[in-house]
Design an enzyme around this catalytic site. Structure first.
Site, PDB file in Angstrom:
ATOM      1  N   TYR A 128       0.823  -1.210   0.000  1.00 56.36           N
ATOM      2  CA  TYR A 128       0.000   0.000   0.000  1.00 56.36           C
ATOM      3  C   TYR A 128       0.860   1.265   0.000  1.00 56.36           C
ATOM      4  O   TYR A 128       0.366   2.359  -0.239  1.00 56.36           O
ATOM      5  CB  TYR A 128      -0.959   0.028   1.209  1.00 56.36           C
ATOM      6  CG  TYR A 128      -1.991  -1.090   1.228  1.00 56.36           C
ATOM      7  CD1 TYR A 128      -2.276  -1.825   0.089  1.00 56.36           C
ATOM      8  CD2 TYR A 128      -2.685  -1.397   2.388  1.00 56.36           C
ATOM      9  CE1 TYR A 128      -3.218  -2.847   0.102  1.00 56.36           C
ATOM     10  CE2 TYR A 128      -3.633  -2.411   2.417  1.00 56.36           C
ATOM     11  CZ  TYR A 128      -3.888  -3.135   1.272  1.00 56.36           C
ATOM     12  OH  TYR A 128      -4.820  -4.144   1.294  1.00 56.36           O
TER      13      TYR A 128
ATOM     14  N   ASP B  96     -10.352  -9.169   8.050  1.00 58.53           N
ATOM     15  CA  ASP B  96     -11.760  -8.981   7.681  1.00 58.53           C
ATOM     16  C   ASP B  96     -12.458 -10.335   7.544  1.00 58.53           C
ATOM     17  O   ASP B  96     -13.613 -10.498   7.949  1.00 58.53           O
ATOM     18  CB  ASP B  96     -11.881  -8.214   6.356  1.00 58.53           C
ATOM     19  CG  ASP B  96     -12.126  -6.736   6.589  1.00 58.53           C
ATOM     20  OD1 ASP B  96     -11.678  -6.236   7.639  1.00 58.53           O
ATOM     21  OD2 ASP B  96     -12.763  -6.097   5.736  1.00 58.53           O
TER      22      ASP B  96
ATOM     23  N   ASP C 242      -4.871  -7.113   6.226  1.00 57.22           N
ATOM     24  CA  ASP C 242      -6.106  -6.399   5.898  1.00 57.22           C
ATOM     25  C   ASP C 242      -7.172  -7.416   5.481  1.00 57.22           C
ATOM     26  O   ASP C 242      -8.302  -7.426   5.999  1.00 57.22           O
ATOM     27  CB  ASP C 242      -5.778  -5.451   4.725  1.00 57.22           C
ATOM     28  CG  ASP C 242      -6.896  -4.488   4.407  1.00 57.22           C
ATOM     29  OD1 ASP C 242      -7.871  -4.442   5.165  1.00 57.22           O
ATOM     30  OD2 ASP C 242      -6.792  -3.774   3.385  1.00 57.22           O
TER      31      ASP C 242
ATOM     32  N   ASP D 250      -2.504 -18.290   1.523  1.00 56.24           N
ATOM     33  CA  ASP D 250      -3.664 -18.969   0.930  1.00 56.24           C
ATOM     34  C   ASP D 250      -4.166 -20.078   1.852  1.00 56.24           C
ATOM     35  O   ASP D 250      -5.380 -20.236   2.060  1.00 56.24           O
ATOM     36  CB  ASP D 250      -3.346 -19.492  -0.483  1.00 56.24           C
ATOM     37  CG  ASP D 250      -1.934 -20.016  -0.627  1.00 56.24           C
ATOM     38  OD1 ASP D 250      -1.163 -19.924   0.344  1.00 56.24           O
ATOM     39  OD2 ASP D 250      -1.585 -20.538  -1.705  1.00 56.24           O
TER      40      ASP D 250
ATOM     41  N   LYS E  87       4.069 -15.386   2.034  1.00 60.88           N
ATOM     42  CA  LYS E  87       3.973 -16.064   0.743  1.00 60.88           C
ATOM     43  C   LYS E  87       5.421 -16.261   0.286  1.00 60.88           C
ATOM     44  O   LYS E  87       5.829 -15.816  -0.796  1.00 60.88           O
ATOM     45  CB  LYS E  87       3.151 -15.190  -0.231  1.00 60.88           C
ATOM     46  CG  LYS E  87       2.761 -15.877  -1.518  1.00 60.88           C
ATOM     47  CD  LYS E  87       1.657 -16.899  -1.376  1.00 60.88           C
ATOM     48  CE  LYS E  87       1.370 -17.572  -2.699  1.00 60.88           C
ATOM     49  NZ  LYS E  87       0.520 -18.775  -2.588  1.00 60.88           N
TER      50      LYS E  87
END
Ligand code: NAD
Length: 353
Positions: A141, A248, A244, A220, A188
């Protein structure tokens, strides 16, 4: 103890939920012999309307003079044009940056009293009590990016440095030491260079926290395990984007968005505390908002910024007891049943404090 708390109610249901959390903090102060001063300041859409700025300098000044910030939520349809030069969420990003709040903590707990509201089978929810620690000021980000109008090429860059990973990993390991001493680092590393740096840095930091059991899980697989074995997690450490998304996903385990608190911390004790939900314009001003996420954010404020663990636990226990006694706001009440208003629910929490 004496403490100054900056209160930024913001927009929509923000003022309704922060006022209830302040009442809870006032009761904590009187029961436990503390002196809390609450200094309110404008933030978000309301600050744009009054000052043309979502986070005016005076608001930053009020926050600088405080031990911690309690925030409601910002935004709403009135200020939702994404091309507007001044937008409510800019103020939030400015505060995070100004105070270098690089670690975002989100506890997710499944309350037995609310099991029927979550989409998973009740037996999978038993014992769910996890803490996400999300890196908040780095990663994709904030990395180099390019977008050329309607051009046919655009990119964002995931970029992490060792110090950035070290400091957030330390926050996560310390949190794990105060909990069940297990940490899952999400990455990852099989595909991304930045995530290989992430993993080797976490392994190095772990040397100072040998009492914590560390596991590495690919993002994943983690997304799947959060639904198939959520109770197995204690602390989860993740990069800005992975944290993030996963936090959620995990929030559904609690039954309602209105239930969940968060803390954003830097290297000291100063922090920003806010519920994870937005300003909920659809229910603003109707007394329907669930104040739990903000009340639990106040508990995190007591724990992390003021070092008042007993008081924090007292607030968390009072919320649990209020739920067990049947107190329900509209979002967590069974369909067709009468429910408590925002204030009545907070009164039930106070009665159990
Ligand atoms: P939202 O979280 O405000 O609402 C989503 C749904 O959840 C709505 O139906 C709402 O009524 C319900 N809800 C949320 N909080 C609740 C509570 N405490 N009690 C009961 N029900 C609750 O998300 P949204 O509708 O996508 O966004 C509304 C505005 O909030 C937008 O302007 C958005 O930009 C802003 N927003 C702000 C923040 C923040 O301040 N940190 C975070 C997310 C969204």
């Amino acid at each position: 103890m004496r403490a100054i708390i900056a209160v930024l109610p913001g927009d929509g249901i923000g003022p309704e939920v922060t006022s209830q959390a302040v009442t809870v903090l006032q009761q904590v102060a009187s029961r436990f012999g503390h002196e809390f001063t609450f200094n309110e300041a404008p933030m978000g859409g309301i600050a744009i309307d009054r000052f043309g700025d979502s986070c005016p300098p005076e608001t930053i000044r009020v926050c600088e003079q405080a031990n911690a910030i309690l925030l409601g939520a910002v935004g709403g349809p009135k200020w939702s044009d994404p091309t507007a030069p001044v937008r409510p969420e800019q103020g939030l990003l400015r505060i995070r940056k100004h105070f270098e709040l690089f670690a975002n903590l989100r506890p997710v707990k499944a309350y037995p009293a609310l099991a029927q509201h979550a989409p998973l089978r009740p037996e999978l929810l038993q014992g769910v009590d996890m803490l996400f620690v999300r890196e908040l000021t780095g990663g994709i980000y904030f990395g180099p990016q390019q977008e050329q109008g309607d051009g046919d090429r655009a990119y964002d860059t995931e970029l992490y440095t060792v110090p950035e990973v070290e400091r957030v990993a330390q926050v996560a390991f310390r949190a794990a030491q105060g909990r069940r001493k297990m940490m899952t680092s999400v990455d990852k590393a099989n595909v991304m260079a930045s995530m290989r740096l992430w993993r080797r840095t976490v392994v190095k930091v772990h040397e100072d926290y040998a009492d914590v059991q560390l596991e590495h899980v690919l993002v994943d697989a983690c997304a799947m395990y959060l639904m198939t074995r959520p109770a197995s997690f204690d602390v989860l450490l993740a990069s800005n984007m992975f944290g993030d998304i996963l936090s959620d996903e995990a929030s559904v385990l609690a039954g309602s968005l209105g239930m969940l608190p968060s803390a954003s911390l830097g290297s000291g004790t100063f922090g920003l505390y806010e519920p994870i939900h937005g300003s909920a314009p659809d229910i603003a001003g109707q007394g329907k908002a669930n104040p739990t996420g903000t009340i639990l954010s106040a508990a995190l404020l007591l724990r992390y910024s003021l070092g008042l663990e007993t008081e924090a636990q007292a607030v968390e226990a009072a919320v649990e007891k209020a739920l067990e006694s049947g107190a329900r706001t509209a979002d967590i009440a069974p369909r067709g049943r009468t429910y408590s208003s925002t204030t009545e629910f907070a009164q039930a929490v106070l009665a159990n404090l």
